[in-house]
Design a protein around this motif. Sequence first.
Motif, short mmCIF file in Angstrom:
data_model
loop_
_atom_site.label_atom_id
_atom_site.label_comp_id
_atom_site.label_asym_id
_atom_site.label_seq_id
_atom_site.Cartn_x
_atom_site.Cartn_y
_atom_site.Cartn_z
N HIS A 1 0.84 -1.20 0.00
CA HIS A 1 0.00 0.00 0.00
C HIS A 1 0.87 1.25 0.00
CE1 HIS A 1 -3.36 2.66 0.94
NE2 HIS A 1 -2.56 3.21 1.83
N ALA A 2 1.87 1.27 0.89
CA ALA A 2 2.71 2.47 1.02
C ALA A 2 3.49 2.76 -0.26
CB ALA A 2 3.68 2.29 2.19
N SER A 3 3.83 1.72 -1.00
CA SER A 3 4.61 1.92 -2.23
C SER A 3 3.73 2.35 -3.40
CB SER A 3 5.33 0.63 -2.60
OG SER A 3 4.40 -0.34 -3.10
N GLY A 4 2.41 2.28 -3.21
CA GLY A 4 1.50 2.63 -4.30
C GLY A 4 1.20 1.45 -5.21
N ALA A 5 1.79 0.29 -4.89
CA ALA A 5 1.63 -0.87 -5.77
C ALA A 5 0.19 -1.38 -5.81
CB ALA A 5 2.56 -2.00 -5.31
N LEU A 6 -0.61 -1.00 -4.81
CA LEU A 6 -1.98 -1.51 -4.76
C LEU A 6 -3.01 -0.50 -5.24
CD1 LEU A 6 -2.03 -3.35 -1.30
CD2 LEU A 6 -1.86 -4.35 -3.59
N ALA A 7 -2.57 0.68 -5.61
CA ALA A 7 -3.53 1.77 -5.85
C ALA A 7 -4.63 1.38 -6.84
CB ALA A 7 -2.78 3.00 -6.34
N GLY A 8 -4.25 0.84 -7.98
CA GLY A 8 -5.26 0.48 -8.98
C GLY A 8 -6.17 -0.63 -8.52
N LEU A 9 -5.58 -1.60 -7.84
CA LEU A 9 -6.37 -2.75 -7.37
C LEU A 9 -7.32 -2.33 -6.25
CD1 LEU A 9 -6.80 -5.79 -7.68
CD2 LEU A 9 -4.92 -6.15 -6.07
N GLU A 10 -6.85 -1.50 -5.33
CA GLU A 10 -7.71 -1.01 -4.25
C GLU A 10 -8.89 -0.21 -4.83
OE1 GLU A 10 -4.54 -0.40 -0.60
OE2 GLU A 10 -4.62 1.08 -2.20
N ALA A 11 -8.60 0.62 -5.83
CA ALA A 11 -9.66 1.41 -6.45
C ALA A 11 -10.68 0.50 -7.13
CB ALA A 11 -9.06 2.39 -7.46
N ALA A 12 -10.20 -0.55 -7.78
CA ALA A 12 -11.11 -1.49 -8.45
C ALA A 12 -11.95 -2.24 -7.42
CB ALA A 12 -10.31 -2.47 -9.31
N PHE A 13 -11.35 -2.64 -6.28
CA PHE A 13 -12.12 -3.29 -5.21
C PHE A 13 -13.21 -2.34 -4.71
CE2 PHE A 13 -10.54 -7.31 -3.11
CZ PHE A 13 -9.86 -7.78 -4.22
N HIS A 14 -12.85 -1.08 -4.57
CA HIS A 14 -13.81 -0.10 -4.07
C HIS A 14 -14.95 0.08 -5.06
CE1 HIS A 14 -15.17 4.04 -2.94
NE2 HIS A 14 -15.06 3.50 -1.75
#
Length: 153
Positions: free
Chosen positions: A82-95
């Motif tokens: 999360h801190a590295s930004g590696a999840l940003a797209g995936l987190e947004a898609a989950f949301h």
Amino acid sequence: MHSRRSISTRINGQEVRVEVSPRRLLADFLRHDLGLHGTHVGCEQGVCGACTVLVGGAPVRSCLLLAAQVDGSEVTTVEGLHASGALAGLEAAFHRHHALQCGFCTPGFLVSLAGAHGLDEAEIRERLSGNLCRCTGYQNIIAAVREFAGRDA
Ligand code: FES
Ligand code: FES
């Protein structure tokens, strides 16, 4: 009586040198010794995937590994991704797709799926097969991962 063992590892990019019991599970070490509570513990027998972390970039069940086994390795938890930004797209898609309810399984899914860009449908389902969710029925998770993987944008 087991003597403690000194280990040196990198956790989320930080050098960590500590002494651990030879029987300390990696999941317990991360949660209780380092306060990284994003790594969840469900089944404690390698089935549910809630405890998934990356060791050397590969997803592993932290409930099946001892802390001593990551001596010399690089460990990344959901917090580090999360801190590295590696999840940003995936987190947004989950949301966007409401791909979680209670959220207990979610960190494990995110860690397992972090590199899911470009996967085809069979690969997405294969990747998802290592994580259990008791709430969502999986359809919304699959929709989120499809979008993230570029299959259903
Ligand atoms: Fe590790 Fe379920 S708690 S796989
Ligand atoms: Fe509750 Fe998956 S959202 S277990």
